[in-house]
Design an enzyme around this catalytic site. Sequence first.
Site, PDB file in Angstrom:
ATOM      1  N   ARG A 170      -1.954   8.584  10.640  1.00  0.00           N
ATOM      2  CA  ARG A 170      -2.171   9.593   9.728  1.00  0.00           C
ATOM      3  C   ARG A 170      -3.326  10.508  10.284  1.00  0.00           C
ATOM      4  NH1 ARG A 170      -1.654   7.138   3.961  1.00  0.00           N
ATOM      5  NH2 ARG A 170      -1.844   5.027   5.324  1.00  0.00           N
ATOM      6  N   ASP A 225     -11.677   0.750   7.817  1.00  0.00           N
ATOM      7  CA  ASP A 225     -11.541   2.229   7.315  1.00  0.00           C
ATOM      8  C   ASP A 225     -11.993   2.676   5.911  1.00  0.00           C
ATOM      9  OD1 ASP A 225      -9.456   0.996   5.990  1.00  0.00           O
ATOM     10  OD2 ASP A 225      -7.834   2.128   6.304  1.00  0.00           O
ATOM     11  N   ASN A 229      -6.066  -2.826  -5.534  1.00  0.00           N
ATOM     12  CA  ASN A 229      -6.615  -3.752  -4.462  1.00  0.00           C
ATOM     13  C   ASN A 229      -7.474  -2.784  -3.382  1.00  0.00           C
ATOM     14  OD1 ASN A 229      -7.246  -5.615  -2.387  1.00  0.00           O
ATOM     15  ND2 ASN A 229      -5.032  -5.655  -1.385  1.00  0.00           N
TER      16      ASN A 229
HETATM   17  C1  UD1 Z   1      -4.091  -2.397   2.295  1.00  0.00           C
HETATM   18  C2  UD1 Z   1      -3.671  -3.575   1.260  1.00  0.00           C
HETATM   19  C3  UD1 Z   1      -3.511  -2.860   0.126  1.00  0.00           C
HETATM   20  C4  UD1 Z   1      -4.638  -1.988  -0.369  1.00  0.00           C
HETATM   21  C5  UD1 Z   1      -5.127  -1.321   0.615  1.00  0.00           C
HETATM   22  C6  UD1 Z   1      -6.599  -0.574   0.466  1.00  0.00           C
HETATM   23  C7  UD1 Z   1      -2.157  -5.192   2.517  1.00  0.00           C
HETATM   24  C8  UD1 Z   1      -0.723  -5.734   2.854  1.00  0.00           C
HETATM   25  N1  UD1 Z   1      -2.488  -4.231   1.864  1.00  0.00           N
HETATM   26  O1  UD1 Z   1      -3.045  -1.498   2.478  1.00  0.00           O
HETATM   27  O2  UD1 Z   1      -3.257  -3.716  -1.043  1.00  0.00           O
HETATM   28  O3  UD1 Z   1      -4.641  -1.541  -1.633  1.00  0.00           O
HETATM   29  O4  UD1 Z   1      -5.270  -2.193   1.989  1.00  0.00           O
HETATM   30  O5  UD1 Z   1      -7.053   0.377   1.348  1.00  0.00           O
HETATM   31  O6  UD1 Z   1      -3.222  -5.891   2.992  1.00  0.00           O
HETATM   32  N2  UD1 Z   1      -4.602  -3.759  10.366  1.00  0.00           N
HETATM   33  C9  UD1 Z   1      -4.915  -4.514  11.278  1.00  0.00           C
HETATM   34  N3  UD1 Z   1      -3.589  -5.169  11.888  1.00  0.00           N
HETATM   35  C10 UD1 Z   1      -2.549  -4.979  11.454  1.00  0.00           C
HETATM   36  C11 UD1 Z   1      -2.478  -4.041  10.050  1.00  0.00           C
HETATM   37  C12 UD1 Z   1      -3.644  -3.457   9.602  1.00  0.00           C
HETATM   38  O7  UD1 Z   1      -6.002  -4.905  11.891  1.00  0.00           O
HETATM   39  O8  UD1 Z   1      -1.388  -5.610  11.740  1.00  0.00           O
HETATM   40  C13 UD1 Z   1      -6.096  -3.157   9.836  1.00  0.00           C
HETATM   41  C14 UD1 Z   1      -6.007  -1.710  10.138  1.00  0.00           C
HETATM   42  O9  UD1 Z   1      -6.572  -1.223  11.249  1.00  0.00           O
HETATM   43  C15 UD1 Z   1      -6.939  -1.148   8.661  1.00  0.00           C
HETATM   44  C16 UD1 Z   1      -6.729  -2.287   7.539  1.00  0.00           C
HETATM   45  O10 UD1 Z   1      -6.032  -3.365   8.423  1.00  0.00           O
HETATM   46  O11 UD1 Z   1      -8.300  -1.106   9.113  1.00  0.00           O
HETATM   47  C17 UD1 Z   1      -5.849  -1.956   6.607  1.00  0.00           C
HETATM   48  O12 UD1 Z   1      -4.523  -1.812   7.131  1.00  0.00           O
HETATM   49  P1  UD1 Z   1      -3.677  -0.772   6.401  1.00  0.00           P
HETATM   50  O13 UD1 Z   1      -2.397  -0.480   7.145  1.00  0.00           O
HETATM   51  O14 UD1 Z   1      -4.406   0.673   6.424  1.00  0.00           O
HETATM   52  O15 UD1 Z   1      -3.337  -1.097   4.922  1.00  0.00           O
HETATM   53  P2  UD1 Z   1      -2.888  -0.290   3.669  1.00  0.00           P
HETATM   54  O16 UD1 Z   1      -1.563  -0.167   3.823  1.00  0.00           O
HETATM   55  O17 UD1 Z   1      -4.165   0.650   3.394  1.00  0.00           O
HETATM   56 CA    CA Z   2      -5.715   1.750   4.527  1.00  0.00          CA
END
Ligand code: UD1
Ligand code: CA
Length: 454
Positions: free
Chosen positions: A16, A102, A169
Amino acid sequence: MAEFSALILAAGEGKRMKSMKSKVVHKVCGKEMVNRVLDSALSAGAVQAQVVIGHCADMVKDAVGERASFVYQHEQKGTGHAVMQARAFLEESEHVCVLTGDTPLISEQTLREAMRVHTENNNDVTVLTADFSNPYGYGRIIRKEDGTVLKIVEHKDASEEELKVTEINSGMYFFKAKSLLNALDSITDNNAQGEYYLTDALEIICRDGGKAGAYIVSDCDEIMGINDRVQLSVGEKIMRRKINEKYMLSGVTIIDPDNTYICDEAVIGTDTVIYPGTVIEGKCVIGKNVYIGPNCKLTNAAIGDETDINISTITDSTIGCRTHVGPYAYVRPGCNVGDECKVGDFVELKKAIIGNGTKLSHLTYVGDAEVGSKVNFGCGTVVVNYDGKNKYKTIIKDNAFIGCNSNLVSPVTVNEGAYIAAGSTITDEVPKDALAIARARQVVKENWNDRRKK
Ligand code: UD1
Ligand code: CA
């Protein structure tokens, strides 16, 4: 207090943001988001840190540098999958704080406090939560009737009832490393997004008889996740307010905090006054009673006490005490300007050492030069340091006087107390106390206009 390590998840793409760069290297108040998260974790006492990288891995690595170790997540299969890559790191730790790259507004104090609650309650997992009036998109905290935490449900997997929950969360947790390692083995991708959710670890830990708790963060701003550039600007504004308040409470006057942009790495002395439109970034060290602005940009600049800088740009340079800079001066990298100097309007300096009490009042360029003290530059002096191929050095010694509109063709030396006549182009060394005139003599043709008219 027990020791803890920090694991920062930063492998995701951040679609995004619509960016060619990794989301976590976008800056908030002059510092990459991932570095803000890392700074807070380290200042809160994390003994070591690891960053999970994947998308634009090198970019993230370069931004973080040597303060953390790295582990690759080659395919982004969810937050749980990201943590699985760091098993070796978890095995070295007693407690681990899992953070996302983030959420740059998280503070050291909040992490410290959450860690205290986590260990005092002997929790296996403590999730940082907050009450959001608009919880859309976030995972929801589901509690049992007795109020204890049961599980986290992702927005996309939540029932109507669960969607009504406003406790969300934050994506930040403290775990006993052993409990997290055990739980990782049981996480599956059986959910709406087909991802391995870290959030499932909490339910698994409870199921296996472990203890889960929540630490409710009172300042909701701190757990704001930045996913697009609108949120980036909101985060920037909140952070800016916090940074400026910190400086104001330490004795710096900021005339208009909404319009002053300071990176929190700066050190700023008491009674310094900052006028609107000023940007202070990188490692700046600013003395006491300094006046800066309006509309200045200082990057990695050191400024002495009682100096004033007005509508000017200073980069990677040092300015002494009681010196006046500007309006409209441009001090480029590698300059060291002394005390009680004047660097006036439309003066450009580059790699120049300027001795104490020297005045460059207006319209002057000095590059690759060593200038002594109490030298006076007339208006329009140019140090001709570049022949189109190479750069050369000019030396001007103490008390020299450079007349207006002179060129000093480098390499050249003007010795102590020497005078340069206005309009001269100097190519040879000028001896001590000499006068150098290097221009055509004036010729006067009497009654020339009368003859022209005829
Ligand atoms: C996640 C949480 C959600 C919470 C939210 C808060 C999960 C399943 N969900 O969702 O409950 O409310 O954060 O902001 O954890 N990342 C990786 N590898 C991956 C996926 C993500 O390193 O395979 C990292 C991303 O770079 C990011 C962070 O993890 O910095 C969070 O990932 P994102 O996809 O933004 O999670 P949300 O959907 O926001
Ligand atoms: Ca996020």
